[in-house]
Enzyme design. Structure first.
Site, mmCIF file in Angstrom:
data_model
loop_
_atom_site.group_PDB
_atom_site.id
_atom_site.type_symbol
_atom_site.label_atom_id
_atom_site.label_comp_id
_atom_site.label_asym_id
_atom_site.label_seq_id
_atom_site.Cartn_x
_atom_site.Cartn_y
_atom_site.Cartn_z
ATOM 1 N N ASN A 1 14.443 96.817 157.885
ATOM 2 C CA ASN A 1 13.222 96.180 158.392
ATOM 3 C C ASN A 1 13.611 95.263 159.557
ATOM 4 O OD1 ASN A 1 13.590 96.481 155.410
ATOM 5 N ND2 ASN A 1 11.382 96.522 155.516
ATOM 6 N N HIS B 1 7.075 99.892 161.818
ATOM 7 C CA HIS B 1 8.199 99.360 162.587
ATOM 8 C C HIS B 1 8.281 99.955 163.990
ATOM 9 C CE1 HIS B 1 10.409 98.730 158.440
ATOM 10 N NE2 HIS B 1 9.402 97.898 158.603
ATOM 11 N N GLU C 1 13.108 101.187 150.904
ATOM 12 C CA GLU C 1 12.550 100.001 150.266
ATOM 13 C C GLU C 1 11.735 100.448 149.052
ATOM 14 O OE1 GLU C 1 8.429 97.980 151.733
ATOM 15 O OE2 GLU C 1 10.064 98.057 153.159
HETATM 16 P P1 FDA Z 1 4.464 91.292 166.877
HETATM 17 O O1 FDA Z 1 3.787 92.595 166.744
HETATM 18 O O2 FDA Z 1 4.828 90.551 165.646
HETATM 19 O O3 FDA Z 1 3.561 90.301 167.736
HETATM 20 C C1 FDA Z 1 2.905 90.691 168.907
HETATM 21 C C2 FDA Z 1 1.695 89.795 169.109
HETATM 22 O O4 FDA Z 1 1.211 89.940 170.435
HETATM 23 C C3 FDA Z 1 0.528 90.125 168.184
HETATM 24 O O5 FDA Z 1 0.046 88.932 167.601
HETATM 25 C C4 FDA Z 1 -0.518 90.743 169.125
HETATM 26 O O6 FDA Z 1 -1.850 90.498 168.727
HETATM 27 C C5 FDA Z 1 -0.199 90.058 170.427
HETATM 28 N N1 FDA Z 1 -0.551 90.830 171.616
HETATM 29 C C6 FDA Z 1 -0.299 92.134 171.861
HETATM 30 N N2 FDA Z 1 -0.714 92.484 173.080
HETATM 31 C C7 FDA Z 1 -1.249 91.373 173.645
HETATM 32 C C8 FDA Z 1 -1.850 91.112 174.904
HETATM 33 N N3 FDA Z 1 -1.958 92.063 175.840
HETATM 34 N N4 FDA Z 1 -2.327 89.856 175.153
HETATM 35 C C9 FDA Z 1 -2.211 88.872 174.209
HETATM 36 N N5 FDA Z 1 -1.634 89.083 172.998
HETATM 37 C C10 FDA Z 1 -1.162 90.309 172.717
HETATM 38 N N6 FDA Z 1 9.337 93.908 159.235
HETATM 39 C C11 FDA Z 1 10.302 93.354 158.485
HETATM 40 O O7 FDA Z 1 11.350 92.976 158.997
HETATM 41 N N7 FDA Z 1 10.108 93.233 157.125
HETATM 42 C C12 FDA Z 1 8.980 93.660 156.499
HETATM 43 O O8 FDA Z 1 8.840 93.508 155.280
HETATM 44 C C13 FDA Z 1 7.977 94.267 157.300
HETATM 45 N N8 FDA Z 1 6.828 94.767 156.730
HETATM 46 C C14 FDA Z 1 5.778 95.173 157.538
HETATM 47 C C15 FDA Z 1 4.545 95.508 156.971
HETATM 48 C C16 FDA Z 1 3.451 95.805 157.795
HETATM 49 C C17 FDA Z 1 2.126 96.160 157.181
HETATM 50 C C18 FDA Z 1 3.613 95.770 159.204
HETATM 51 C C19 FDA Z 1 2.451 96.078 160.124
HETATM 52 C C20 FDA Z 1 4.838 95.462 159.759
HETATM 53 C C21 FDA Z 1 5.925 95.161 158.951
HETATM 54 N N9 FDA Z 1 7.156 94.806 159.493
HETATM 55 C C22 FDA Z 1 8.161 94.322 158.684
HETATM 56 C C23 FDA Z 1 7.390 94.869 160.944
HETATM 57 C C24 FDA Z 1 7.356 93.503 161.631
HETATM 58 O O9 FDA Z 1 6.194 92.786 161.278
HETATM 59 C C25 FDA Z 1 7.414 93.742 163.152
HETATM 60 O O10 FDA Z 1 8.625 94.410 163.442
HETATM 61 C C26 FDA Z 1 7.345 92.439 163.944
HETATM 62 O O11 FDA Z 1 6.157 91.738 163.680
HETATM 63 C C27 FDA Z 1 7.455 92.720 165.437
HETATM 64 O O12 FDA Z 1 7.613 91.484 166.102
HETATM 65 P P2 FDA Z 1 7.302 91.350 167.647
HETATM 66 O O13 FDA Z 1 7.724 89.994 168.061
HETATM 67 O O14 FDA Z 1 7.921 92.513 168.354
HETATM 68 O O15 FDA Z 1 5.727 91.521 167.822
#
Ligand code: FDA
Length: 501
Positions: free
Chosen positions: A478, A440, A356
């Site tokens: 991503n 990721h 990217e």
């Molecule tokens: P996700 O992590 O989104 O959600 C999990 C949620 O559960 C969170 O809100 C957390 O607080 C909550 N949680 C966790 N444990 C808990 C508990 N025990 N009790 C209650 N709540 C709890 N991907 C992409 O496709 N394109 C992109 O451009 C990017 N860019 C990017 C930049 C940055 C800075 C980051 C950090 C990440 C990306 N990503 C990305 C990755 C993408 O955001 C990521 O893969 C997804 O958010 C993952 O989705 P999930 O549904 O797996 O969980």
């Protein structure tokens, strides 16, 4: 404490959780969503909900005393990170030995902080990673459904070619072309119509105002504006925030029991709550879901969980690096925070990489081309619950595999352009590849291994995983569109087969 019950509970509110909540709500099933972070809908003293990357404050990070941005330094100077007061901010960086993981915290999970890149992987690579999934159905039904719901759009190519805000992408594209490499536009969930109005000066700047990893105040279609808004609109979905689920177990009658800790803005636990449900959906992300399951197996609460639970974890091969351009190859003082282009060398069987072209918006010309490379790193790690904490056994040698793949590609680019790497970005001058963090995190409860072919957790009924822990460590692009599409596929099946009266 009294047990609060709902037919269905969803843990987390990221991509997998949001899909589950919407589809359950639409099916008329009363659903409770438990999210450990805040609901980001209230402006601070500056009139904004989120802070930007140039002047981060307490809203930026999850209970830290100093920000921990991916770029540690600039010109070797410690100018990037700032002291902040601890607060339930929107971006977390979770530290394990040799690897730290960035995750979003709040209603919307990663959608609040990510780069919006909405990429569908190559069908052949998806089939390689998910040999048991019907790819025709995936690419014919679930990917299109996910993209439509997420609001995926693409930058207008004519505007892209002319705007100062994407000069950095065009400069990197030229360097790739000089190397004989292919670049490709990347779709996004950032509204490009809004971005063009930002550029024209008729809308408040967000992507053009250095907002991204600590949240976007405008323009981004994060999950709170798409799936979660629709879920709440069904009238069947309730959301509890600032509640972290710490334990799950099964009652004698086969229903699920949850313990959750409600915290305040200082992080203090103000209440311990008990919940009960018939159907339990884990959408806490790769780290959150792995933690809950590994902990439940190791403490004996859910002894029938498969031995594969907690394994198959990978970084999607993430490596960040910068190249130094020639003085005449400017990248522009003005840069959009939303990437729209990648170098696609995934078809190179010897060294598959999708890189990217990342922005580095500092408000001044710095000649840096920044990249987040996704490499086909086959290394995987496992979680364990040790001495009351989640551990990950990822090693530095496993990161080195990603680096060597990225280096092969970028050595070619540097040699074709007579350029060099930047040595000033990652804290020490010997570090040109940032291989100690990932955006990721993927795996920990892999589809078809720890679950059946639809995310039903092996060993227990009415327990489902819908998030990134289903993806076996790498998907080549991503990941959020894939996570969303797999969750759509799971929910279609579960609502047809498991919840029918
Ligand atoms: P996700 O992590 O989104 O959600 C999990 C949620 O559960 C969170 O809100 C957390 O607080 C909550 N949680 C966790 N444990 C808990 C508990 N025990 N009790 C209650 N709540 C709890 N991907 C992409 O496709 N394109 C992109 O451009 C990017 N860019 C990017 C930049 C940055 C800075 C980051 C950090 C990440 C990306 N990503 C990305 C990755 C993408 O955001 C990521 O893969 C997804 O958010 C993952 O989705 P999930 O549904 O797996 O969980």
């Amino acid at each position: 404490a009294a047990v609060e019950s709902a037919p269905a509970i969803v843990i987390g509110s990221g991509y997998g959780a949001a899909v589950a909540a919407l589809r359950l709500g639409q099916a008329g099933i009363r659903t409770l969503v438990l999210e450990m972070g805040r609901l980001w809908n209230t402006a601070g003293a500056d009139g904004k909900i989120f802070c930007n990357t140039a002047s981060p404050d307490q809203r930026s990070m999850w209970f830290k005393t100093r920000t921990e941005a991916p770029l540690a330094t600039f010109l070797w100077l410690d100018v990037v990170n700032k002291d902040i007061s601890p607060y339930p901010g929107v971006l977390d960086r979770v530290h394990f030995d040799n690897m730290s993981v960035f995750v979003g915290r709040g209603v919307g999970g990663g959608s609040l902080v990510n780069g919006s890149m909405a990429v569908t992987p190559l069908q052949s690579y998806f089939a390689e990673q998910f040999p048991t999934v019907d790819v025709t159905e995936m690419y014919g039904t679930y990917y299109p459904r996910a993209r439509a719901m997420l609001g995926v759009n693409t930058v207008d190519p004519a505007w892209f070619e002319s705007t100062e805000w994407y000069r950095f992408s065009r400069t990197s594209r030229k360097a790739a072309a000089n190397t004989g490499l292919k670049t490709t536009f990347v779709p996004s969930v950032y509204d490009f119509g809004y971005m063009q109005r930002e550029a024209a000066g008729t809308a408040t700047k967000s992507a053009l105002g250095q907002e991204v990893i600590y949240g976007n105040n405008y323009g981004k279609k994060s999950l709170d504006k798409t799936y979660l808004a629709s879920a709440l609109g069904t009238g069947n979905v309730t959301l509890h925030t600032m509640e972290k689920v710490t334990a799950i177990s099964r009652a004698g009658d086969g229903t699920w029991l949850l313990t959750a800790q409600r915290i305040d803005d200082t992080g203090a636990v103000v209440e311990t709550k008990q919940y009960g449900c018939t159907y339990l959906f884990l959408g806490a992300g790769s780290l959150g879901t792995s933690e809950l399951l590994v902990r439940a197996r190791q403490t004996g609460a859910l002894p029938a969980l498969d031995a594969s639970v907690g394994t198959g974890w990978g970084t999607n091969g993430n490596v960040m690096l910068g190249r130094a351009n020639h003085l005449w190859d400017t990248v522009g003082a003005n840069q959009s925070t939303m990437p729209v282009m990648g170098i696609d060398d995934w078809a190179n069987a010897d060294n598959p990489v999708f890189a990217e072209i990342a922005p580095l918006p500092t408000g001044l010309e710095h000649w840096v081309s920044l990249y987040l490379a996704i490499t086909k790193n086959p290394e995987r790690a496992a979680f364990s619950w040790t001495n009351g904490a989640l551990k990950l056994n990822w090693s530095a040698a496993q990161s080195a595999v990603s680096v060597s793949m990225a280096k092969k590609l970028f050595d070619r680019i540097n040699s074709a352009n007579a350029t060099i790497y930047r040595y000033d970005l990652f804290g020490s001058s010997s570090k040109i590849f940032a291989d100690d963090f990932t955006y990721h995190p993927l795996g920990g409860c892999v589809l078809g291994r720890s679950t059946d072919n639809y995310g039903r957790v092996k060993g227990y009924s009415r327990l489902y995983v819908t998030d990134g822990s289903l993806v076996p460590g790498n998907i080549g692009v991503n990941p959020f569109v894939t996570i969303t599409a797999l969750a759509e596929r799971t929910m279609a099946r579960v609502l047809a087969e498991d919840t029918a009266p």
